[in-house]
Motif scaffolding. Structure first.
Motif, mmCIF file in Angstrom:
data_model
loop_
_atom_site.group_PDB
_atom_site.id
_atom_site.type_symbol
_atom_site.label_atom_id
_atom_site.label_comp_id
_atom_site.label_asym_id
_atom_site.label_seq_id
_atom_site.Cartn_x
_atom_site.Cartn_y
_atom_site.Cartn_z
ATOM 1 N N ASP A 130 26.578 40.613 25.938
ATOM 2 C CA ASP A 130 25.776 39.605 26.627
ATOM 3 C C ASP A 130 24.665 40.260 27.452
ATOM 4 N N PHE A 182 37.709 28.047 29.343
ATOM 5 C CA PHE A 182 37.681 27.909 27.883
ATOM 6 C C PHE A 182 39.055 28.248 27.301
ATOM 7 N N THR A 183 39.650 29.331 27.836
ATOM 8 C CA THR A 183 40.965 29.719 27.338
ATOM 9 C C THR A 183 41.966 28.594 27.553
ATOM 10 N N LEU A 201 35.521 31.868 31.224
ATOM 11 C CA LEU A 201 36.476 32.438 30.276
ATOM 12 C C LEU A 201 37.843 31.791 30.456
ATOM 13 N N GLU A 202 38.271 31.682 31.728
ATOM 14 C CA GLU A 202 39.579 31.092 32.002
ATOM 15 C C GLU A 202 39.616 29.627 31.585
ATOM 16 N N ILE A 209 38.712 34.412 22.423
ATOM 17 C CA ILE A 209 39.768 33.649 23.085
ATOM 18 C C ILE A 209 40.831 33.252 22.064
ATOM 19 N N ARG A 238 44.900 28.167 37.524
ATOM 20 C CA ARG A 238 44.188 29.402 37.832
ATOM 21 C C ARG A 238 42.717 29.263 37.462
ATOM 22 N N ALA A 251 37.743 41.101 40.087
ATOM 23 C CA ALA A 251 38.595 39.914 40.000
ATOM 24 C C ALA A 251 40.072 40.286 39.908
ATOM 25 N N GLY A 252 40.350 41.545 39.567
ATOM 26 C CA GLY A 252 41.734 41.957 39.404
ATOM 27 C C GLY A 252 42.623 41.569 40.570
ATOM 28 N N GLY A 297 33.433 38.754 40.324
ATOM 29 C CA GLY A 297 33.549 38.968 38.893
ATOM 30 C C GLY A 297 34.064 40.352 38.570
ATOM 31 N N PHE A 300 31.333 33.796 34.999
ATOM 32 C CA PHE A 300 31.723 34.164 33.638
ATOM 33 C C PHE A 300 33.238 34.167 33.500
ATOM 34 N N LEU A 301 33.889 34.815 34.450
ATOM 35 C CA LEU A 301 35.342 34.878 34.359
ATOM 36 C C LEU A 301 35.942 33.481 34.488
ATOM 37 N N GLY A 307 26.816 31.778 33.225
ATOM 38 C CA GLY A 307 28.080 32.369 32.796
ATOM 39 C C GLY A 307 27.866 33.733 32.182
ATOM 40 N N THR A 308 26.841 34.458 32.641
ATOM 41 C CA THR A 308 26.610 35.806 32.132
ATOM 42 C C THR A 308 27.561 36.768 32.814
ATOM 43 N N PRO A 309 28.270 37.581 32.052
ATOM 44 C CA PRO A 309 29.092 38.585 32.724
ATOM 45 C C PRO A 309 28.201 39.614 33.393
ATOM 46 N N PRO A 310 28.661 40.333 34.385
ATOM 47 C CA PRO A 310 30.011 40.298 34.917
ATOM 48 C C PRO A 310 30.123 39.441 36.177
ATOM 49 N N TRP A 318 42.021 46.265 34.893
ATOM 50 C CA TRP A 318 40.819 45.699 35.502
ATOM 51 C C TRP A 318 41.148 44.306 36.031
ATOM 52 N N ILE A 319 41.389 43.381 35.151
ATOM 53 C CA ILE A 319 41.779 42.050 35.603
ATOM 54 C C ILE A 319 43.064 41.690 34.860
ATOM 55 N N LEU A 326 42.401 37.332 41.415
ATOM 56 C CA LEU A 326 43.004 36.326 40.548
ATOM 57 C C LEU A 326 44.448 35.979 40.923
#
Lengths: 513, 481
Positions: free
Chosen positions: A148, B390-391, B387-388, A190, B321, B468-469, B465, B383-384, B376-379, A64-65, B472
């Protein structure tokens, strides 16, 4: 196959929303009903082809990603299949329930069914996709997406169709509270992702790799974040305060789905994510969950005893029932004083309890909707002697209450018996404390039955002329099968236990490694 | 020495179109000035095509004595800026159609976008500063374009802050030049470790002041809410999105390329700035009643999340990224929300949006996607991005910042819901006396272009979202120096 199961409701919802205005709103509920029936047929086919000893089946995995380590990975095993089936059953019940004619409190211009039936049906179809997606997800981010979205969907159900201004406040509280939990969950995910090498969110890979083994503080923080997120959703004491207002002010079908399905997302998260992915720290801190579980069981029962509002009372018994689940899962993480079989028994009991609570509480919440439809209120003191004007309602409610108590012959008995037997070996004190919850629950249900159903007939002034009418066919058809299923599980449980037990053994094996 | 002008085509197209548009605007009658908008859109499309060719054929390079880098970050920045500009152009079509100085409006937009593009690729302090000026000066004029009192205040606030912080930025550049003997990033990277750390820190703070002004970060954020409320909605949409791209990518490049081993603890400084920006922006947004003002404060809050990526710039790939993807996601999502504001010019307060779901279900759906997206609600794409980010923050050792950002996200949900809740309520009862009182706020809709921009932005926000594959990887690739 699973992808079809998950996304079919969403597709139907999209069709309903995009259908031209010429299609009347009345046509929407039957379409929804047909979709829910098709889903039930699909899940029965999946169940029939499921090999209990075969681990994860019907798996579909796609990139997917990849850049972010996220994949589309779904599959079912003995822990998720019963919950997926429960989802299909309960959503079908909600669809049937929505067929009932508009009554005093839901006076509508549409002539029947709920107001704004198109949006209502679309929202429930959306929630069904979300719930099925969550129970079949095998990727943490996929799980999170559905987690969510379940909050978003339920927010609109409560805010849009709940009981007045209070419902909007309750919906906001529900959204903010559970959204906090979901972000805690995300941070925990995470943490898992960063620990794995190569970085991945895939559940099966992470379970195999156990990336946080032997990393004390890091692992404990991740468990704290994930545990907090799931505990809010479950909910356990002391994170349960969002639940009573959300339930009280939600429409009946919304409450049924919230209690029957959405709460299970929390407990399911424990068995799917927290336990297999963090076995070391789960064992280390299992006692915390045991204590939280026992506390929730007793506290939920005690507070339920003090309620004057039927729906609030049922909502607090949910806290009590989910407490048993957490107790069992905590006990399954403590190795001393037990053996494999006892721990597997506890996990099996916890899973059966999830299914059983979904069926029984779903039915009870749908039944409480009858009170709102006829009288616009839920106060226990307002009603008396309902068995006179509404014998069918009284009979079904009595059966539901007895099932919720855990009477032998119903699914709740099987579940609680396994939970207590499995937990007793290692945690005699906590189990004994939690056991008192059953007594209190029995007392409060019997008291409510006694006050509301028996005695001289007395109704609040808000009941419309014509009196308190009995269950309509749609209401009967929505609730009786749920209780019937609970009875079937209570009498011939093997068909369910055969599916759950191998998965429970596999899970306890993962936790004990 | 590489002086290949073809590498700068995405910058040259809008700049050339601005000059041509200015000349054409002087000759065209007022009812035909829309031709300049078409010219501007064509320049954006040509710039996007040139960028796509550059990225597809792998022509990454540095040009003009290494002062401008054409790499993956520049490519992603160009796509975002030019794509965003296209959306802003569509939103502006009805607001400015047939108005006085219509052509000049588009010329100013093109010029400021060119400045933003220069900032994203700048590999030298002086290039960065000239980009800053080119992006800012037309922006001041845009803020006051309506020539009313609110617009005047907006322009003045924007101008005073911009002029002040621009000077500080230039002073900072001078200090860094003094410390390193060059303004070229690779040269600075070699020289700064040997320079006095105090001097380097002072210079960095000065340059950051200008960049924080561009990205509306604390403490240089005061101008944005007033400017967004006073300016016309399309201008506000522009002010809350595009300048950020230049400021943040430019800042990332500076920190990563020039100050990598300088010994100044800038990650902590950026982390504190990020924390202050997100917290202040979100708290201030809580009880705003004007939609434009609420979005402006939300833009400040979002700048905080974006600054997190700058704080961990040393991580390289994951931080870059996260920044590039989040910027693109934020740009389309925020523009979608603003397009709805443009489409309904009479609905100014949040309460005015009551009943929108019944009146205009399409626009309500756009608001739903974009506002929940901003949470930031998926999808959705943000959100992504979150996620990035925060990671990256957790990976870079800023766990406390990630936790704070999560808490801020919950807080932000509250004010976005304050807007969404009336949208899905039943419409208000009609006013008692026809003709008396205020006109119905939702009755006036501008027209097709703004609505199309709203639908397109919301669809892009979802699509980025879900799909995104393949997107990205566009943001990956080393910075060239």
């Amino acid at each position: 196959m699973l992808t079809v199961l998950v996304f079919l409701p969403l597709l139907v919802a999209g069709v309903l929303l995009l259908a031209p205005r010429a299609v009347p709103d009345r046509a929407c509920v039957p379409v929804w009903l047909a979709a829910a029936l098709a889903e039930l047929v699909l899940v029965v086919i999946i169940w029939a082809g499921f090999d209990p000893g075969g681990g994860i089946q019907y798996a579909q995995r796609a990139r997917w990603i990849p850049g972010a380590g996220v994949g589309y990975h779904v599959g079912v095993d003995g822990l998720s299949l019963p919950l997926a089936a429960l989802t299909c059953v309960l959503f079908l019940a909600a669809a049937v329930h929505s067929l009932r004619r508009g009554t005093a409190a839901t006076a509508t211009a549409t002539g029947g069914g709920p107001p704004r039936a198109r949006a209502w049906a679309a929202l429930f179809l959306f929630l069904q996709t979300v719930s099925l997606g969550l129970f079949t997800a095998l990727d943490l981010i996929l799980f999170f997406v559905f987690f969510d979205l379940s909050i978003v969907g339920m927010y609109f159900v409560i805010a849009g169709w709940g009981h007045g201004e209070r419902a909007r406040a309750a919906a906001l509280k529900f959204f903010l509270y559970t959204f906090t939990g979901s972000l805690a969950l995300l941070l925990g995910f995470i943490g898992l992702y960063l620990a794995a090498e190569p970085h991945t969110f895939d559940l099966t890979d992470l379970a195999r790799e156990d990336p946080l083994a032997g990393r004390g503080a890091h692992a404990a923080l991740v468990l704290l974040a994930i545990g907090l997120g799931l505990a809010i959703k479950t909910p356990t004491v002391p994170f349960h305060t969002w639940l009573p207002p959300a339930h009280t002010d939600a429409p009946a079908a919304g409450s049924a789905i919230l209690a029957g399905i959405l709460l299970k997302m929390g407990t399911y998260g424990f068995v799917r994510i927290a336990m297999p992915l963090l076995p070391g720290v789960w064992r280390q801190y299992a006692l915390v969950f045991v204590v939280l579980g026992a506390l929730s069981a007793v506290y939920g029962a005690l507070v339920a005893l003090g309620q004057t509002d039927v729906k609030r009372m049922i909502a607090y018994t949910s806290v009590n029932h989910m407490g048993y689940v957490l107790l069992a899962l905590g006990a399954a993480g403590i190795l001393t004083g037990t053996d494999d079989r006892a721990r597997a028994l506890a996990v099996t009991g916890a899973t059966v309890q999830m299914v059983s609570h979904g069926l029984i509480t779903g039915a009870l919440f749908l039944l409480s909707g009858v009170l709102w439809d006829r009288a616009g209120g839920y106060r226990i003191a307002d009603f008396s002697g309902l068995a006179g004007p509404a014998p069918r309602f009284a009979a079904v409610t009595a059966v539901g209450a007895l099932a919720a108590i855990g009477l032998p012959g119903f699914s709740g008995f099987i579940a609680e018996f396994q939970i207590f037997t499995g937990s007793l070996g290692s945690q005699p004190v906590a189990t004994a404390v939690a056991l008192t919850g059953i007594l209190i629950t029995a007392a409060l249900f019997l008291r409510a039955l006694h006050r509301m159903l028996l005695g001289p007939t007395r109704l609040p002034g808000s009941v419309r002329t014509g009196g308190f009418t009995d269950l309509t066919p749609a209401e009967t058809a929505a609730t009786v099968p749920l209780l019937g299923l609970s009875l079937v599980i209570g009498i011939v449980p093997r068909f369910l236990l055969d599916v759950i037990e191998p998965a429970a053994r596999a899970l306890t094996g993962l936790v004990a490694r | 020495m590489n002086e290949n002008p073809a590498a700068l085509l995405p910058e040259l197209f809008p700049a050339g179109a601005a000059v041509a548009g200015l000349l054409a605007g002087a000759w065209l009658p007022r009812r035909r000035q829309w031709a300049v908008a078409v010219l501007a859109a064509a320049a954006c499309a040509a710039g996007l095509a040139a960028t796509a060719v550059t990225m597809a054929t792998g022509r990454e390079q540095t040009v003009f004595a290494g002062t401008f880098a054409v790499d993956a970050a520049t490519g992603a920045g160009r796509l975002t800026v030019l794509g965003g500009l296209l959306l802003v152009l569509a939103m502006s079509a009805e607001t400015f159609r047939g108005r006085a100085r219509e052509a000049e409006y588009y010329v100013l937009l093109l010029l400021t976008a060119t400045g933003t593009l220069v900032m994203t690729g700048a590999n030298d302090l002086l290039t960065l500063f000239s980009g800053y000026l080119l992006a800012s000066v037309p922006g001041y004029a845009l803020a006051g374009f309506a020539r009313d009192r609110a617009g005047g205040e907006a322009a003045l606030k924007y101008y005073l802050m911009g002029a002040l912080l621009g000077t500080v930025m230039l002073a900072g550049a001078v200090l860094l030049y003094g410390a390193g003997g060059t303004t070229w990033y690779p040269g600075l990277r070699e020289a700064l470790p040997g320079a006095p750390p105090g001097l380097v820190a002072a210079g960095l703070v000065g340059v950051l002041a200008g960049l924080m002004f561009k990205s509306a970060g604390v403490p240089a954020h005061f101008w944005l809410p007033d400017a967004a409320e006073g300016a016309r909605p399309p201008v506000a949409a522009y002010l809350t999105t595009l300048p950020k791209i230049g400021g943040l990518i430019g800042g990332f490049r500076l920190l990563h390329q020039a100050l990598g081993g300088s010994g100044v603890d800038w990650p902590l400084l950026l982390a504190v700035l990020a924390a202050a920006t997100m917290t202040l922006g979100n708290l201030a947004a809580f009880f705003q009643d004007s939609a434009a003002r609420l979005l402006a404060w939300s833009a400040i809050g979002q700048a905080g999340y974006l600054l997190m990526a700058l704080a961990v710039a040393d991580l390289g790939e994951p931080a870059r990224r996260a920044l590039l993807f989040y910027l693109a996601a934020y740009t389309v999502t925020n523009l979608g929300a603003f397009a709805v504001v443009c489409e309904l010019p009479r609905a100014r307060t949040l309460a005015d949006y009551r009943g929108l779901a019944r009146r205009r279900p399409g626009l309500a759906a756009v608001l739903l996607v974009c506002l929940l997206g901003l949470v930031g609600t998926p999808p959705t794409a943000v959100f992504l991005g979150k996620l990035e980010v925060f990671t990256a923050a957790l990976d870079g050792g800023f766990g406390w910042l990630a936790v704070l950002a999560a808490a801020n996200t919950v807080a932000s949900l509250f004010y976005y819901l304050r807007w969404l809740a009336p949208v899905f309520r039943s419409p208000p009862p009609p006013p008692p006396a026809p003709g008396g009182g205020r006109p119905e706020p939702l009755a006036t809709a501008l027209g097709r272009w703004a609505a199309a921009a709203a639908y397109l932005a919301a669809a892009l926000s979802l699509l980025l979202g879900i799909a995104a594959g393949p997107v990205l990887p566009l943001t990956t690739g080393p910075l060239l120096g």
